[in-house]
Scaffold this active site. Structure first.
Site, PDB file in Angstrom:
ATOM      1  N   ARG A 338      37.912  41.537  62.030  1.00 48.30           N
ATOM      2  CA  ARG A 338      38.832  40.469  62.421  1.00 48.30           C
ATOM      3  C   ARG A 338      40.035  40.965  63.227  1.00 48.30           C
ATOM      4  NH1 ARG A 338      38.604  37.116  56.714  1.00 48.30           N
ATOM      5  NH2 ARG A 338      36.591  36.177  57.156  1.00 48.30           N
ATOM      6  N   LEU A 449      36.230  36.751  48.572  1.00 48.97           N
ATOM      7  CA  LEU A 449      35.557  36.086  47.455  1.00 48.97           C
ATOM      8  C   LEU A 449      35.014  37.141  46.511  1.00 48.97           C
ATOM      9  CD1 LEU A 449      33.605  33.280  49.346  1.00 48.97           C
ATOM     10  CD2 LEU A 449      35.929  33.285  48.497  1.00 48.97           C
TER      11      LEU A 449
END
Lengths: 647, 223, 247
Positions: A338, A449
């Site tokens: 990212r 997560l």
């Protein structure tokens, strides 16, 4: 004075966790019933921890600011969750997941924690399936995987574009089961405003009932912070409107150290800002980069035509498109991590190739994928994301490319914890995004997560027992002591002070100013100069806040402005620490890009000799500089190297 | 609601086929009427039928009261019709009351002059126009009733309400008992419309045919 | 855009509420509905009036926190979205917009436009789970599940618990919400094991909490921001009836 002891177990990396588990103490069932634990937050970390601790037999109290535990912001995670199952036979392994995560984090995470994360990742998937999480499946009935940034294997499990929601509903269901059994007591719409320390140990919290304004005290033998990240310091971010850093900040002021506060993740694929009336940015899942190709025009003339709406993006022929990620990073292409993708977008827009009116947008195009796979397959994979994009922008992404731009998304920094996830305050734990431990300077997609659930299901329930085994003689915490009196008084004073200012500016107006300072100076590219400037400006803005903020209403009612004001007061201090930390770190790594430190190709240039440490800050007082502690990062299993996503 | 509703639909279908006979042969119809007179099986059937109607109505009222309570005291200032939601589905109780009203008139028109008379041991019925007919002479009663235009109007309104009631009721019956899914919704709704329409048309046919016949013989009974 | 807003104001749960008129000016059509309310609130604070309380959080249509009844529609006059995803381009300059809270006895108003939806939590606590503890579960691929079943389970699991179904239903029924959870788990072999118990417990809780009865109008499905089908209600009915037969 607390000191840093990361308590990393001895032995080879792959055996540390097993050895550690074998040697830490456990609490007998009869004694667990006598022990109280407070969990703050009900995202993946908080809900899974509260449920698992309840199952073990502890008395758990769980607090959240939303009207239901199910609404915590983990629910908004879209793309997926990583695990080293190697179901795709693409030579994935625990080591490879560990390695990708360490490398993706630009070698600024703690090796032992990351390895443990990779190790328990498989059990998470098993657990979630057993809970009834409807992961995507192949026609043969087995689980499907997709690829994510920063990895060359397919290890991401997903439930359409709603993976976070499904995982959270699984944890929330487990939590509900414990609530119905009475082992967990749930307190929704309760905001924790302070942590109470007794004899140096975390012993309780002070809360405000969001509906009635009632200030209450709760005692426990241990307190778990699962309060998420502090990205909203930027005002505009992909975080939920109510996400905040206040519990972490109050803990910091009570003696929990804050690690790497400047490590912020700017997510490359968000819907661009449209104007100054905006309150929230919307993320478009990273999974879209599996099939979407990112580009800007090669020619400035096309850029001008696009901005003037004289041309549609689909009018620009292939040969005039610059697929800059594929050009710069042939090996990973559109699936670079990212931070790399975000900086590359910024680089193109700074060079004048931004494709919308503000010049701050690039295209994410599905034309090639639709031609290759057909619209139906794309609809099946990303239907809900495409629908969401169209509802927000009024553009049909099946026909025209999406416009995206980076936005603040996640904070890798957080409360410092040892290997047991305990902060420098005994009995105070931090899990999930609230801690700093696993993602270094940049988090890979689908790993948040994984960390939240790893901490909550499989790490904390073991390690907290080690601490609580020493507390079995402690009676129920008495909440009428002077420590609780003082904490409650300080909360009441803070609230009273906010109401007394009666200034001219609303909370949001000041928050927008803070966001502007942060984005311009502590954002995607930082310099020593900008970071110094940010500190000065934040200090001035903080003064302005305490002299001129206007908080309407009273404490004794549902008062959303008061909630925001309390959170902003903390952001106004936290923002300064972020700038302070950024200035200290004279290198570029992951999401922390100091313009002064870059390779000739414009990549982040680390300085392992001087900065291979976690910068851990100790609060020293309201007007004094924080004290730096360094946790040296020792790498045994990986070789530190310049990250390379080119070949 | 679905079980009692299902039972009532079955009764309607039976009643309808019986009525159709009246169009073609008054005698055959009267024979059926005689068969369904004050015999033990017919009486038992009547009682069961009445029970079915009562259950359907009482349950509907009870549910509606519950639902009104669940809706709360403060209503929306603005409501809008949701897309794809049928009007009848939201007005089943109103439609039900219209159907019930029609039913009462119908019982007065026919049942009170036929089976009830037989039960009371009577052998003849005096009509409002002074004619005297046998309680088993159903076809005469039909002709008498639908020779009066206002009964024709009332019956047609009643049957229309029944049509609306059934278009929702029939598919809804399957939904409530769990015998429905996304694939079958269009089919079930289509079946519901067909059933409702058949019932409407067949009952209405009797009304209209006998109304038209009444012009053929201005007064009295002429079949 | 300039708009007139007729908004329900209510001091607290016990107070009597009423509508008040507000005006907002110069709103961009690209602004979201909640951002428009943010602008209004900012103005109100400057005018020395009390800002309007409304629930919201993620603002990307997934947390289920936002809950407004706008011009007669739950989540406003657009399909398959929550209020936070509604944009002002769906309205016309000069429009009067009526904004009300969810109206249902089981969702009492707390203040202004915010309601108490804890009843939904209670229903799920009654049985909306699979009874497994952390750890000791089989490998994720040990039980193959057909793609069709997994997809159907996911269709139902998309429920965000916003309450639009019960708020829309003329009977104040929570059947779509309950059905979504029951159906999602019923489609999976793991969930089937305690399917009967779950269906009975959740329906009993729903009734106990004062939700109304389903009369199959389908209004819930039409207003559901996640497009959850009433086919799941049929499945719940099936589950419930067969569970009752088993008793």
């Amino acid at each position: 004075m607390a000191t840093l002891d990361s308590k990393i177990p001895q032995g080879p990396l792959a055996e540390k966790w097993s050895n550690h588990k074998a040697h830490i103490k456990v609490v007998s069932p009869a004694n667990k019933r006598k022990l109280d634990i407070i969990v703050i937050g009900t995202g993946l970390g908080g809900a899974s921890a509260a449920a698992s601790l309840g199952e073990l037999g502890y008395n758990v109290k769980v607090f959240c600011i939303q009207d239901s535990p199910r609404r915590a912001h983990s629910i908004a995670a879209q793309g997926g969750i990583n695990a080293a199952k190697n179901y795709q036979n693409d030579n994935d392994s625990i080591f490879r997941l560990f390695y990708d995560t360490i490398k993706g984090g630009d070698y600024r995470a703690r090796e032992a924690n990351v390895y443990r994360l990779a190790e328990v990742s498989n059990a998470i998937i098993d657990q979630c399936v057993a809970q009834g999480v409807p992961f995507a499946r192949e026609y043969g009935g087995l689980l499907d995987n997709r690829s994510f940034g920063g990895a060359q294997v397919s290890r991401t499990f997903y439930a359409r574009g709603q993976t976070g929601q499904q995982l959270l509903l699984g944890a929330y269901a487990a939590l509900n089961r414990q609530i119905s059994k009475g082992s967990v007591k749930s307190f929704p719409r309760h905001e924790v405003l302070d942590i109470v320390l007794v004899d140096g140990k975390a012993r309780g919290v002070i809360t405000r009932n969001i509906i009635t304004g009632e200030i209450e005290r709760f005692g426990a033998h241990a307190v778990v912070m699962a309060t998420g990240g502090y990205g909203n310091v930027f005002f505009l971010s992909t975080n939920a409107m109510n996400s905040n850093g206040s519990v972490a900040w109050q803990a910091y002021k009570k003696g929990a150290f804050f690690a790497n506060p400047c490590f912020t993740q700017i997510h490359p694929t968000c819907i661009p800002v449209h104007g100054d009336q905006q309150s929230k940015l919307t993320l478009m899942s990273e999974s879209l980069r599996n099939d979407g190709r990112i580009w800007v025009p090669k020619n400035k003339a096309d850029v001008e035509a696009l901005r003037a709406k004289k041309k549609k993006p689909s009018d620009i022929p292939e040969e005039d498109r610059d697929y800059y990620l594929e050009r710069r990073y042939p090996a990973f292409g559109n699936l670079v991590p990212r931070d790399v993708a975000s900086r590359a977008a910024k680089e193109r827009c700074d060079a004048g190739y931004g494709v919308n009116e503000t010049g701050l947008a690039v295209f994410l195009d599905f034309k090639t994928a639709i031609a290759r796979l057909g619209e139906d397959v794309i609809r099946q994979r990303y239907g809900n994301l495409f629908q969401m994009y169209e509802k927000i922008t009024d553009v049909n992404p099946y026909h025209e490319p999406m416009m995206i731009y980076p936005a603040v998304h996640y904070t890798m920094g957080g409360i410092w914890v040892d290997y047991n996830l305990m902060t420098t305050i005994p009995g105070l734990y931090a899990i999930g995004e609230a801690n700093f431990s696993d993602h270094g300077a940049n988090r890979l997609g689908a790993s948040a997560l994984m960390q939240g659930l790893a901490d909550g299901y499989f790490v904390l329930p073991y390690t907290i027992g080690d601490y609580l085994s020493h507390e079995i003689q402690s009676p129920k915490v008495d909440t009428t002591t002077k420590e609780f009196d003082e904490a409650e008084k300080s909360v009441r004073d803070r609230i009273a002070k906010l109401f007394s200012i009666k200034g001219k500016q609303t909370v949001d107006e000041i928050h927008k100013k803070l966001g502007h300072i942060m984005w311009e100076n502590v954002g995607m590219a930082r310099t020593a100069e900008s970071l110094t400037k940010a500190q000065e400006e934040i200090r001035a803005l903080r003064k302005e806040f305490w002299a001129d903020v206007k908080v309407p209403g009273t404490n004794e009612e549902f008062n959303q402005e008061l909630e925001k004001a309390l959170r902003l007061a903390d952001f106004l201090e936290l923002g300064e620490l972020m700038a302070y930390d950024g200035l200290n770190r004279n290198e570029s790594c992951g999401g922390h890009f100091r313009t002064e430190y870059q390779t000739p190709e414009g990549e982040a240039l680390r300085d392992d000799e001087h900065y291979a440490y976690a910068a851990v800050w100790e609060y020293t007082g309201p007007d004094t500089e924080p004290k730096l502690h360094k946790e040296e990062l020792k790498f045994e299993a990986v070789q530190l190297a310049q990250r390379n996503y080119k070949d | 609601m679905s079980i009692s509703g299902c039972f009532l639909i079955l009764f309607l279908l039976f009643h309808m086929s019986m009525n159709i006979v009246a169009i073609f042969s008054g005698e055959a119809y009267d024979a059926i009427c005689a068969f369904l007179g004050a015999n033990w099986y017919a009486l038992a059937g009547t009682l069961v039928l009445a029970a079915g109607v009562l259950v359907h109505i009482i349950y509907a009222i009870w549910l509606t009261l519950q639902n009104r309570k669940a809706r709360g005291n403060v209503r929306y200032a603005v409501t809008a019709q949701e897309e794809g939601v049928s009007w009848s589905s939201k007005n089943m109780l109103v439609l039900g009351f219209i159907v019930l009203g029609g039913l009462l008139i119908h019982l007065w028109n026919f049942w009170s002059k036929m089976q009830l008379v037989e039960i009371m041991g009577g052998h003849e019925v005096t009509l409002c126009n002074g004619d005297i007919v046998s309680p088993t002479d159903g076809s005469a009663l039909i002709q008498y009733t639908f020779g009066q235009w206002y009964f024709v109007v009332i019956y047609l309104v009643w049957l229309a309400a029944l049509w609306f009631h059934l278009t929702h009721g029939v598919w809804s019956m399957f939904q409530t008992t769990g015998w429905a899914n996304a694939l079958w919704y269009p089919r079930l709704k289509c079946i519901a419309n067909i059933v409702a329409t058949i019932i409407f048309l067949c009952f209405a046919a009797v009304v209209v045919v006998f109304f038209l016949r009444s012009f053929g013989c201005a007064s009295g009974i002429c079949i | 855009m300039n708009l007139k807003l007729k908004i329900w104001r209510q001091k607290n749960a016990k107070a009597k509420g009423g509508f008040e008129m507000y005006h907002v000016e110069n709103v961009s059509p690209d602004t979201s509905f909640l951002e428009m309310l943010d602008i209004l609130n900012n103005n109100l604070i400057h005018e020395g009036k009390e800002p309007i309380v409304f629930d919201h959080d993620c603002r990307e249509g997934i947390c289920g926190m936002c809950s407004l009844h706008i011009n007669g529609h739950a989540h406003g006059p657009d399909t398959d979205i929550t209020t936070c995803q509604l944009h002002m381009r769906k309205f016309k300059d000069g429009d009067t917009i009526v904004i009300e809270p969810w109206r249902s006895a089981a969702f009492p108003v707390i203040k202004d436009l915010a309601v108490d939806r804890s009843a939904y939590d209670k229903i799920l606590q009654a049985g909306g789970f699979i009874s497994v503890n952390t750890g000791g579960v089989p490998d994720a691929n040990a039980i193959p599940i057909s793609k069709k079943d997994a997809d159907e389970s996911m269709d139902a699991a998309a429920c965000i618990g916003c309450g639009a179904c019960a708020a829309t239903c003329k009977n104040g029924s929570a059947m779509l919400f309950v059905a979504a959870r029951v159906s999602s788990l019923a489609k999976l072999p793991q969930g089937r094991i305690e399917g009967a118990r779950r269906a009975k417990a959740m329906v009993a809780k729903m009734d106990e909490l004062g939700f109304g009865n389903c009369t199959n109008t389908g209004a819930c499905e039409a207003e559901c921001p996640k497009g959850i089908s009433i086919a799941h209600i049929a499945r719940l009915n099936r589950e419930f009836l067969s569970a009752k037969f088993e008793d």
